[in-house]
Design an enzyme around this catalytic site. Sequence first.
Site, PDB file in Angstrom:
ATOM      1  CG  MET A  72       6.703  -6.131   6.163  1.00  0.00           C
ATOM      2  SD  MET A  72       6.876  -7.788   6.876  1.00  0.00           S
ATOM      3  CE  MET A  72       6.029  -7.568   8.447  1.00  0.00           C
ATOM      4  CB  CYS A  82      13.213  -3.515   5.079  1.00  0.00           C
ATOM      5  SG  CYS A  82      11.721  -2.707   5.720  1.00  0.00           S
ATOM      6  CE  LYS A 130      13.298  -7.192  -2.341  1.00  0.00           C
ATOM      7  NZ  LYS A 130      13.444  -5.734  -2.167  1.00  0.00           N
TER       8      LYS A 130
END
Length: 331
Positions: free
Chosen positions: A16, A97, A138
Amino acid sequence: MDEGASLHRLCIAPMMGRTDRHFRHLVRLISPRALLFTEMVTADALLYGDSKGTAFVESQERATVLQLGGSEPDKLAACCELAHPRGFSEINLNCGCPSPRVVSGSFGASLMLRPQLVVRCVAGMRSATPRETPISVKLRLGVDDVYSYPYFRDFVLRLAGAGCAIFHVHARRALLDGLSPRENREVPPLNYSWVYRLKQERPDLTIILNGGVTSQSAVRSHQNRVDGVMIGRHAYREPFNLVQCEHVSFPQTTSGTRLRGEVLDQYWQYAADRMSEGTNFQHIARHALNLFHGCAGSRQWRQMVSQSAHTVGTDHERLASLLERLPQLPP
């Protein structure tokens, strides 16, 4: 090595605020064969708001993966339908994340605690995407106290059954309570052995290892055990190191020796082209700050670019003036 496997030999992680279209272009100049990721684009942003993560995919952005963030199967499927015409080589679901904002949205690493929901998400994405475009995930090794090899393996196998055959594995668990996103990239210990074991047990799956890969020797070592490696912050801190990482990854196909000066000249031309479309030079120049990492004069380079870039705007004459004043660094 078949073409499908070789595509994943060297991957640049989604980051990001970093892996925007400009940084991807810079990396492509340095490493033509690396597999690139967009920044994570949330499903709601793509469907209802700003889709900047997908706004610029041209032929030179071949081998680019769109990473989606979300937890609603119908929305993720709709995103895949929108994304396919843009030519992405792969569509990826973020299950790794650990940032509080992402976790509060019930996606990212927290999804590893809800495997049945992730199965529905992957199945929806697969059904909405032509077969020639892979769906990947992921993920981490685990989350908080949910951390065992059987759980990690079973999570992966469930998703494989739903139509996902590519897994980008950050070889740490995520600790969602008490650690910042940065600490989650550094504090939980790396555990490469689980990633190796998964590939050994399921050679039919494409397994890419992420986490702590910062050298050519590490790239070579991991590629002997799994299908590929993914490099994150190191690729941003020392982007030109990707020249050597690409040579290790594709020794038979890498041709020519790229020089920093040549890459920079091409990147400044790219900057001029984007400025003519209204892009502010500052958004482009920031990605070149680390291009001369480790070279004499690199600190002067960073200072001049960072201090001057914001004054250029979209003015080509000011850009030319800035380029004339930049320090001459080794090629």
